[in-house]
Design an enzyme around this catalytic site. Sequence first.
Site, PDB file in Angstrom:
ATOM      1  N   ASP A 205       8.556   6.160  13.293  1.00  0.00           N
ATOM      2  CA  ASP A 205       9.195   5.227  14.223  1.00  0.00           C
ATOM      3  C   ASP A 205      10.659   4.941  13.869  1.00  0.00           C
ATOM      4  O   ASP A 205      11.575   5.368  14.567  1.00  0.00           O
ATOM      5  CB  ASP A 205       8.352   3.948  14.388  1.00  0.00           C
TER       6      ASP A 205
ATOM      7  N   ASP B 242       0.835  -1.198   0.000  1.00  0.00           N
ATOM      8  CA  ASP B 242       0.000   0.000   0.000  1.00  0.00           C
ATOM      9  C   ASP B 242       0.871   1.251   0.000  1.00  0.00           C
ATOM     10  O   ASP B 242       2.050   1.197   0.334  1.00  0.00           O
ATOM     11  CB  ASP B 242      -0.992   0.008   1.168  1.00  0.00           C
TER      12      ASP B 242
ATOM     13  N   ASP C 163       1.280   5.309   1.032  1.00  0.00           N
ATOM     14  CA  ASP C 163       0.849   6.418   1.875  1.00  0.00           C
ATOM     15  C   ASP C 163       1.484   7.695   1.343  1.00  0.00           C
ATOM     16  O   ASP C 163       2.625   7.700   0.893  1.00  0.00           O
ATOM     17  CB  ASP C 163       1.282   6.197   3.322  1.00  0.00           C
TER      18      ASP C 163
END
Length: 437
Positions: free
Chosen positions: A136, A57, A59
Site C-alpha cells: 500500500d 509482529d 512478517d
Amino acid sequence: MANNTPQIIGRADHTVSRKHISKAALKVLYTLKDAGFQAFLVGGAVRDLLLGGRPKDFDVGTDADPDQVHALFRNSRIIGRRFRLVHVRFGREIIEVATFRAASDPDLDEDRSDEEGRLLRDNMYGSIDEDVWRRDFTVNALYYNIADFSVWDYVGGVEDLKDRKLELIGEPARRLREDPVRVLRAVRFAAKLRFMPVPSLESAIAEHKELLANIPPARLFDEFLKLFQAGFARSAFDALRYYQVFRELFPDTAEGLAAHDGEDFEHFIRTALDNTDRRVEEGKPITPMFLLGVFLWWPIRARARMYVEDDGVNEVQALGRATYDCLARQQARIAIPRRFGAPLREMITMQPRFAKQRGGRALGFLEHRRFRAAYDFMLLRHVIGDVSDETAEFWTEVQTMEQAERVQAFGLSQKPANKDRPRRRRRRRKPPPSNDG
Ligand code: ATP
Ligand code: MG
C-alpha cells in the site's frame, strides 16, 4: 518515485538492528536463507524498526512457495484461500511468511477486478521486484535482507519515512478503488505514526471513502480493533472525523454527534477514548464491547426514550430493545461478534439499576459479573450530567466499604440495635480508573 531496481541501503547506513528483531523472526529468516531462498523482513516491522520502535509482529517475504516454506518448519501451517500464507508458530508468537506475489494492474487485467476496480484475485507468485508494487504505502514497502542486512527500497520509502510522509504506491485513486480498506489504513497510520498523508492521498480519500460500504463487515471489525484498541484511540477518532470517514463506520453515531446535543456526546466519547488509551498504556485489559457501547449510546438512548413514550414499556425493557435495534443496524457496517453483543446489552440494560440504592437487590448488584463495566459506563454518563453526583459518589464509595458498612449503606441492617445509628460518611475517594470489567 518508483523504480524497478531498488536502492540498496547497506548495513552501515540504516538503523535496523538484529537486536530488535524477535528470535522467532530471525530463526525463520535464517532457515529460509540457509535453504537457498531469499528471505526478507517486510512491511510494518521494517518501517517500525527504521523509526526506532519495537514492532508488535514480524512478517517475512520470500521467493520460496508456501509448500516449500511449510516443508522447512514443523511448527507451521498453510492458511488463506485468496492467497496462501504460511504461519510459523513459536509459542505465542506467529511469524507470517508470504511468498512474493506479482502486482496486478486492474486496469489491464479486467477479470481480476470488479466494476469498481476492486481486486478479486491477486495470487500469482512473483519476484521481490514485482511484490513491491502490490503493497500500500511507500513506507510499508521496505525490505530487510537477512543475507547481508541491507534494506531494499524501490519506492522512496526511506525518504518518506524521514519526512513522515504517507503516500500510496502508484495512482492513489486507483489504489483506493482496488481495496477501500486502504482508506482506513491511511487514517490509522496518520493517527498512530503521526505521518502526514500527501495532498493527492487526501483528495483520493475524500473522493473514495464511501467505497468502504462495499467492504465485508467482518473485515471492518478487525480494522475497528486496530484503530481503537491499540493505544491511540483518541487520535484515531480525531483523524477519522477529520477525513469524514467516521460516519462510514458508525453512521448512527455520526448522526448523534451532529445533533443539537452532539457536544455532550462528543465529550462522552472522548472521555471514554482517553480512558481506553490510558488503560492500554498501563497494560490493563480492555474489551471492544465497552467502546462499541459508548459509540452506540446516543442512538440507543434516543430509541429507548421512544419505546418508553410510545409503547409504555419500562426503562430496562426499552434499553434492551433499543440496544438490540442499534446493534443490528451497526452490524450492517461492522460485524460485531456475538461474544461482545450479549455483554454489551447487559452493560446498557443495567444502567437503570444504579438509581436503586436501597435493599438487598441493590447490594447484590455489586457482585454482578458485569458490574464493573456497567459502573465505568455509568461514570461516563455522570461526566455529561446523565447521572447525578450523588449516584456516582454512592456507587464509588460502597465499593471501598467493608461488608458490614455496605449493609448499612444499602439501608439493610444486620443488628436491629444499630438501626438508629447515623450513617457515617467515609472520606471521599477518587473512583478507581477503569473502563471495563
Ligand atoms: P501494523 O503495524 O498495523 O501491523 P503493517 O504495515 O505491518 O502495520 P499489516 O496489516 O501487518 O500492516 O500488513 C503488513 C504489510 O502488508 C503492510 O506493511 C503492507 O506492505 C502490506 N499490506 C497490508 N494490507 C495491505 C493492503 N490492504 N493493501 C496493500 N498492501 C497491504
Ligand atoms: Mg504488521
